[in-house]
Structure formats: structure tokens, C-alpha cells
Write an enzyme that holds these catalytic residues in place. Structure first.
Site, PDB file in Angstrom:
ATOM      1  CB  CYS A 139      36.549  40.517 -12.814  1.00 47.98           C
ATOM      2  SG  CYS A 139      35.249  39.335 -13.259  1.00 47.98           S
ATOM      3  CB  SER A 144      34.674  29.931 -15.545  1.00 50.29           C
ATOM      4  OG  SER A 144      35.963  30.518 -15.600  1.00 50.29           O
ATOM      5  N   GLY A 145      33.838  33.262 -16.208  1.00 49.92           N
ATOM      6  CA  GLY A 145      33.560  34.559 -15.597  1.00 49.92           C
ATOM      7  C   GLY A 145      34.746  35.428 -15.279  1.00 49.92           C
ATOM      8  CG  ASP A 196      29.649   7.879 -39.335  1.00 51.87           C
ATOM      9  OD1 ASP A 196      28.970   8.474 -38.471  1.00 51.87           O
ATOM     10  OD2 ASP A 196      29.924   6.666 -39.279  1.00 51.87           O
ATOM     11  CG  HIS A 247      33.882  44.171 -14.771  1.00 53.30           C
ATOM     12  ND1 HIS A 247      33.499  44.889 -13.659  1.00 53.30           N
ATOM     13  CD2 HIS A 247      34.363  42.986 -14.306  1.00 53.30           C
ATOM     14  CE1 HIS A 247      33.736  44.168 -12.575  1.00 53.30           C
ATOM     15  NE2 HIS A 247      34.264  43.006 -12.942  1.00 53.30           N
ATOM     16  CD  GLU A 303      28.037   8.698 -29.603  1.00 46.41           C
ATOM     17  OE1 GLU A 303      27.163   9.519 -29.294  1.00 46.41           O
ATOM     18  OE2 GLU A 303      29.080   8.514 -28.947  1.00 46.41           O
ATOM     19  N   GLY A 304      25.245   7.669 -35.071  1.00 49.92           N
ATOM     20  CA  GLY A 304      24.080   7.996 -35.889  1.00 49.92           C
ATOM     21  C   GLY A 304      24.068   9.407 -36.436  1.00 49.92           C
TER      22      GLY A 304
END
Length: 391
Positions: free
Chosen positions: A336, A314-315, A219, A319, A222-223
Site C-alpha cells: 500500500c 487484492s489489497g 440465453d 491509507h 448452461e440453463g
């Protein structure tokens, strides 16, 4: 002379008839005894005939007045259900719990205390789940990853807090060689619940990792219910890491603890400093469009970049930045670490998914949330252990 044999034949006939009568009488007595000997009483839970049996429990069998000698339990796909017989042979319990919306057939063989053998069949169908909870595992099965990779399990439906301990108990990590580690509950960057397992320190290169989740019939609250078990494994590759020195505008690559090359680049500007601490490479992309709108800068730029190594959700990326004319001189990115295209390719090839990149000397004091990527190394070992539902 002829009369004697006739008298002998007459003399033996009554003896033969008496013997036959005696055998017939004994045979009738044994059959009567077997017919009246009661068989062991077998009780199967969930009860046979049920069309909506309760979820969250194992299949249980009890024999009163005898012992269970064999159990054959299968679901409606023909998959056998494994279980354990008690030491005294009077009860049997399945190793897992029943799945939602499944029909089970249970066949039992018993021997009563008086020696009578019997067989019985019970069939029941379990209730349907309101929601089926599935998971996505990282790394994928058979993948080779870096020494900083956690086991990360993302759930597609919410896990209620009072169900987390049972789910955590059902998840097992085994390693060769043995490595100490712990599970921790995380909120993923996308808002879903997640549970990660990280080693106390970085993985030794070459470690074999196996992950099993005995989740069938659990279980999730919440179903929601789990309907299958999970089993996957991966291997830790070579010890490749990188360290970014923000003030020096450099990224240094390490293999087995030894420097194998330093390259120049550009980290985040003072207005958007690169996130500090130890990050884990979460994914890579050979070609990507840098869209300012995805990191909260509106429509300021739309730039094509190659050899993109993703750190945070979040980035925060490593690169190529061929448009930047200040590489190695000024930190002027939006968080970055940008490099020339050839250097970005070197880094891309050197760092596998799961390797670590440590950022030093940044002015960014914001702690990166663990769910913002695979950021398990943003916390100390004692901090991480507090995330367990079993602490």
C-alpha cells in the site's frame, strides 16, 4: 268526382310493393357476400395455448391473405411489448425476446385482401428458466465518477463463451460528447464473469454516459436466461489524478493536468513492492481495519486506519498509517501507500471513485490482472480490443 281518387290510390299501391321487394332482395345479396368473404389468416409464434413455449425467440405474427392493422401484445404484468410492422403490413415482430415463465396475450386486428376486418387473440406461457442471470453495474445510476472509470457489468451466473457475442451486441454505450471505446470480457477477482467498456483514452471531464442492455430473453448458457432490460447512466466529473513516485516516497495530485500538491508517504518494501502501472480507484472507506490475513500475511497485524482509498481487489490501498514512523523516508509497507492521517484525508477527498493513480518506479514487474479491481488501464488499447467477443 269521388271515384277518381280511389282509382289513383289503387294504382300506386303495386308500385310501392315492387320497390320494397327490390330493396329487400339487394340487402340479402350484400349480407351473403360479406359472410362468405374470408378473413386474413393470422399465425402467432409462439403458438397460442402453449404452456411452456420455447425461450430465446421474439414474438412473431404473420397474416396470410391480408394485412395487420394493429397489434396489442402484453405480458402478465400488463407491460406492453413493442415491435415492428413489416413494410408490406403482412408481418410483425417484437423488438425483444420472450422472458422465461411469462404469460403473453397478443391481440391482432387485420383487414383481408377483400376488405374484411377481423380481430383475434392468442395467449401463451413461456417455459421456466433453470437459472435467472442478473447483473450488477458499476458505476451506479446517476453517479459522478473520475476520468478513468470503466463501465463494469458483473454477472451473477456464468456466461457461456458461445453466448458472449449476442450479449455484447445487446449492450450499448452512448456518450455526449462522442467517445470511442470498446467492450472487453473479464474474469472478476471473485471468479465471476464480467464485461467492461473502457474509452480508448481517459474520459473528457463532463462527459454524459448512457448504458442500455436489451437483455430480456437472451440465453446466457448452461440453463441461464436474462429476464429484464437494463438502463443506467452516469457523469464524468473533474480531471483528478495522482502519481506515486516510489523511489521519491511521494504522491502528487493533478487537477486538469496541473500539480496541486505533493505529499510524502511510504510505498511497498522491496520484499512486497507496490503494483505498478495505472490503477483505477474502485471504492473508498472512511474507516477500516487493516487485517493481514486478507492479503496473505496470516495474523501478523490488525490495525485501524482512516481515509482508505481502494485500488486493487487484492489489497493495494492508499491509507493513513499513523503507526509508521518512516513516512517519506523508507518504503516499508506491504504494497500500500501509507500517509499521515491528514494527508490520507486530502487524497481521499481529492480522488473520486473512477479516478486514476499511476505508480512509477516500482520494482514490481507483475502485471495486475484486469479483474483485480477496475484495472482496465493495465492494458494497451490494442490489447483491450482483443477482449471483445466481436473482434
Amino acid at each position: 268526382m269521388l271515384a277518381a281518387p280511389r282509382r289513383q290510390a289503387v294504382r300506386w299501391i303495386p308500385v310501392a310493393l315492387v320497390a320494397a321487394t327490390s330493396l329487400t332482395a339487394c340487402g340479402t345479396s350484400a349480407a351473403s357476400s360479406q359472410a362468405t368473404e374470408p378473413a386474413a389468416k393470422v399465425t402467432v409464434t409462439p403458438a397460442g395455448g402453449s404452456k411452456s413455449a420455447k425461450l430465446g425467440s421474439p414474438i412473431a405474427i404473420r397474416a396470410d391473405g391480408g394485412k395487420i392493422t394493429a397489434v396489442d401484445a402484453k405480458d402478465d404484468k400488463g407491460t406492453a411489448v413493442s415491435g415492428r410492422l413489416s413494410g408490406d403490413g403482412t408481418s410483425w415482430k417484437s423488438n425483444g425476446k420472450v422472458r422465461p415463465g411469462t404469460t403473453y396475450t397478443v391481440r391482432t386486428s387485420t383487414t383481408s385482401d377483400g376488405g374484411k376486418k377481423a380481430a383475434a387473440t392468442s395467449e401463451f406461457t413461456t417455459a421456466e428458466a433453470d437459472r435467472v442471470n442478473k447483473l450488477t453495474n458499476t458505476p451506479s445510476n446517476g453517479q459522478t465518477v473520475g476520468t478513468g472509470m470503466p463501465v463494469s457489468i458483473l454477472f451473477d451466473n456464468h456466461i457461456a463463451k458461445d453466448r458472449r457475442a449476442d450479449i455484447e451486441k445487446a449492450l450499448k454505450v452512448t456518450t455526449q460528447p462522442k467517445v470511442e471505446g470498446a467492450w472487453g470480457w473479464v474474469t472478476d477477482y471473485g471468479g465471476n464473469d464480467r464485461i467492461d467498456w473502457r474509452p480508448k483514452t481517459y474520459w473528457p471531464a463532463g462527459t454524459k454516459v448512457s448504458v442500455k442492455g436489451a437483455l430480456t430473453g437472451l440465453d446466457s448458457g448452461e440453463g441461464g436466461w436474462f429476464v429484464r432490460d437494463y438502463n443506467f447512466g452516469f457523469t464524468i466529473g473533474g480531471d483528478h489524478k495522482a502519481v506515486i513516485d516510489v523511489p521519491a516516497h511521494t504522491l502528487t495530485m493533478y487537477a486538469g493536468g496541473r500539480s496541486v500538491g505533493t505529499i510524502s508517504g511510504s510505498a511497498g518494501s522491496p520484499e512486497a513492492p507496490t503494483r505498478g502501472g495505472v490503477h483505477t480507484v474502485r471504492s473508498k472507506n472512511a474507516a477500516e481495519t487493516m487485517d493481514s490475513a486478507t492479503i496473505g500475511y496470516g495474523n501478523q497485524w490488525m490495525l485501524d486506519s482512516k481515509w482508505v482509498t481502494h485500488l486493487t481487489a487484492s489489497g493495494t490501498f492508499l491509507h493513513s498509517a499513523p503507526w509508521n514512523k518512516s513516512l517519506g523516508v523508507v518504503n516499508n509497507s506491504h504494497g500500500c501507500f501509507g500517509m499521515s492521517t491528514s494527508d490520507a484525508k486530502r487524497v481521499y477527498d481529492f480522488l473520486p471513485v473512477g479516478s486514476t493513480v499511476e505508480v512509477k518506479g516500482t520494482s514490481n514487474t507483475e502485471k495486475t490482472d484486469v479483474g483485480n479491481g477496475l484495472e482496465v488501464w493495465q492494458e494497451s488499447w490494442p490489447q483491450w480490443q482483443q477482449r471483445s467477443a466481436l473482434k
